[in-house]
Write an enzyme that holds these catalytic residues in place. Structure first.
Site, mmCIF file in Angstrom:
data_model
loop_
_atom_site.group_PDB
_atom_site.id
_atom_site.type_symbol
_atom_site.label_atom_id
_atom_site.label_comp_id
_atom_site.label_asym_id
_atom_site.label_seq_id
_atom_site.Cartn_x
_atom_site.Cartn_y
_atom_site.Cartn_z
ATOM 1 N N ARG A 101 -2.373 -2.494 -18.460
ATOM 2 C CA ARG A 101 -3.606 -1.704 -18.384
ATOM 3 C C ARG A 101 -3.432 -0.647 -17.315
ATOM 4 O O ARG A 101 -3.062 -0.957 -16.178
ATOM 5 C CB ARG A 101 -4.789 -2.606 -18.046
ATOM 6 C CG ARG A 101 -5.008 -3.701 -19.047
ATOM 7 C CD ARG A 101 -6.373 -4.272 -18.906
ATOM 8 N NE ARG A 101 -7.329 -3.378 -19.510
ATOM 9 C CZ ARG A 101 -7.678 -3.422 -20.793
ATOM 10 N NH1 ARG A 101 -7.172 -4.318 -21.595
ATOM 11 N NH2 ARG A 101 -8.553 -2.572 -21.281
ATOM 12 N N TYR B 172 0.858 -1.194 0.000
ATOM 13 C CA TYR B 172 0.000 0.000 0.000
ATOM 14 C C TYR B 172 0.884 1.231 0.000
ATOM 15 O O TYR B 172 1.817 1.314 0.790
ATOM 16 C CB TYR B 172 -0.923 0.022 1.227
ATOM 17 C CG TYR B 172 -2.365 -0.182 0.831
ATOM 18 C CD1 TYR B 172 -2.995 0.747 0.003
ATOM 19 C CD2 TYR B 172 -3.080 -1.289 1.253
ATOM 20 C CE1 TYR B 172 -4.299 0.559 -0.397
ATOM 21 C CE2 TYR B 172 -4.391 -1.480 0.846
ATOM 22 C CZ TYR B 172 -4.995 -0.558 0.022
ATOM 23 O OH TYR B 172 -6.290 -0.742 -0.372
#
Ligand code: DSN
Length: 416
Positions: free
Chosen positions: A234, A53
């Site tokens: 992507r 994170y």
């Protein structure tokens, strides 16, 4: 690629992935927005970076242990800046629409007026369509192409801009085959005091390779996905002038998103590194030559191409004179192992679900190493399939021919 653990642990998922891998190997990909990543880009996506994170930005994270992530994000930023000559780059957007949402959030307030290209004239949902967040949150007015030429009508853009006084002008597309006159858009925006926003998702690779004009030095802000002609994972990036850096970064995080996808950031860095190589220029040049060869061949067979040809990687075919509609054409081509996307034509009398045209592109075929000769063969397959749409035997034999062609041009990640 070897995926030892996945194949042993979860055969249900693995079998589906293998089938998709086989489909990609054995079929022809003409969807203008798709491409095949390199093995290095694919490997970067499948790394432990997905475990982290890292909300915030380099040196300013909300979680500890981010010194390696800072390095990967800095590298991606540095390479993107070099590739596009950008003053500031945010590499965290998760995909094209969230990137565009962040751009609007950075420059506009809900209800502000924006000028963008109509969807059925080649624009994108996120350029102001009423069913999209863009059209719901902002007051979009739309410009289109000249119905005779199929080319964006800059006189109309100026006329609407002078009348409506938008706060932002959006230039960019998802189904338009001609060069955009970025400078003209900028001149019009300056006349009315509007921000300029370019969405170069489709053509970023061609711009990076200097085959098309780069709006980054001209416009205030530019977004692009990273997975189309740019041939990366992507995702998306936003580029802007330094003076807008803070508002763009704040709009991405905390405005729009939470933690960035660090494994994808690594893959973006790898793709940008590839796009900085000399081979990428040859690749991009070949994409355009292939598209032009394809368009010429379609014209020989009597197909109508919107604007009469292409300057980039794609073309939109109006199938009305062939007594076909987009959905039917898509299904016929699926039967012979060719993927395309249906597309609206300007002022399409049919619905976007079953529009009058199809959109074809050459980035993926070119990644396989195909050249002009193969483009002509493929157009021939398509034409034969349309002419024999009810002959199942003929369609089966065309499918076999498609497979044979594919076998001679393996996708980059095919196992040796
Ligand atoms: N879906 C992409 C395209 O095909 O153009 C844009 O969102």
């Amino acid at each position: 690629m070897k995926y030892q653990h996945l194949s042993q642990q979860d055969s249900a998922v693995w079998e589906i992935i293998k089938k998709e891998e086989q489909r990609q190997n054995e079929e022809l990909e003409l969807i203008a927005s798709e491409n095949y990543v390199s093995p290095a880009v694919l490997e970067a996506m499948a790394t432990v970076l997905t475990n982290k994170y890292s909300e915030g930005y380099v040196g300013r994270r909300y979680y500890g242990g981010n010194y390696n992530i800072d390095d990967i994000e800095s590298l991606a930023i540095e390479r993107a800046k070099k590739l596009f000559g950008a003053e500031h780059v945010n590499v965290q957007p998760l995909s094209g629409s969230p990137a565009n949402a962040a751009v609007y959030m950075a420059f506009l307030n809900p209800g502000d007026k924006v000028l963008g290209l109509k969807l059925d004239h080649g624009g994108h949902l996120s350029h102001g369509h009423r069913v999209n967040f863009s059209g719901r949150l902002y007051n979009f007015v739309q410009y289109g192409v000249n119905l005779q030429t199929g080319i964006i009508d800059m006189a109309e853009v100026r006329e609407i801009a002078l009348r409506e006084k938008p706060k932002m002008i959006v230039a960019g597309f998802s189904a338009y085959s001609r060069e955009i006159d970025w400078q003209k858009f900028k001149d019009i925006a300056d006349e009315v005091g509007a921000y300029t926003f370019a969405d170069i998702a489709h053509i970023a690779g061609l711009i990076a390779a200097k085959q098309l004009t780069n709006p980054v030095p001209i416009f205030d802000v530019v977004s692009t996905t990273t997975h189309k002609t740019l041939r990366g994972p992507r995702g998306a990036i936003i580029m802007c002038r330094e003076k807008f850096a803070k508002q763009v970064d704040s709009a991405v995080f905390p405005g729009m998103q939470g933690g960035p996808h660090d494994h994808i950031t690594a893959a973006k860095a790898v793709a940008f590194g590839e796009a900085l190589q000399a081979e990428f220029v040859d690749y991009s040049r070949q994409i355009i030559s292939n598209a032009q060869a394809m368009a010429e061949e379609f014209i020989k067979f009597g197909y109508q191409i919107i604007s009469g040809g292409t300057d980039n990687h794609l073309m939109v075919l109006n199938l009305t004179n062939k007594n076909l509609v987009g959905k039917e054409a898509e299904k016929i081509l699926e039967k012979i192992g060719i993927s395309i996307s249906r597309s609206t034509i300007p002022n399409d009398p049919n619905s976007p679900l079953n529009p009058s045209g199809i959109r074809l592109g050459t980035p993926a075929l070119t990644t396989r190493g195909m050249k002009e000769k193969e483009m002509k063969i493929i157009v021939n397959f398509i034409n034969q399939a349309f002419q024999n749409k009810d002959q199942e035997n003929k369609l089966s034999s065309l499918k076999q021919e498609v497979k044979e062609l594919c076998n001679n041009f393996p996708i980059p990640t095919k196992e040796k």
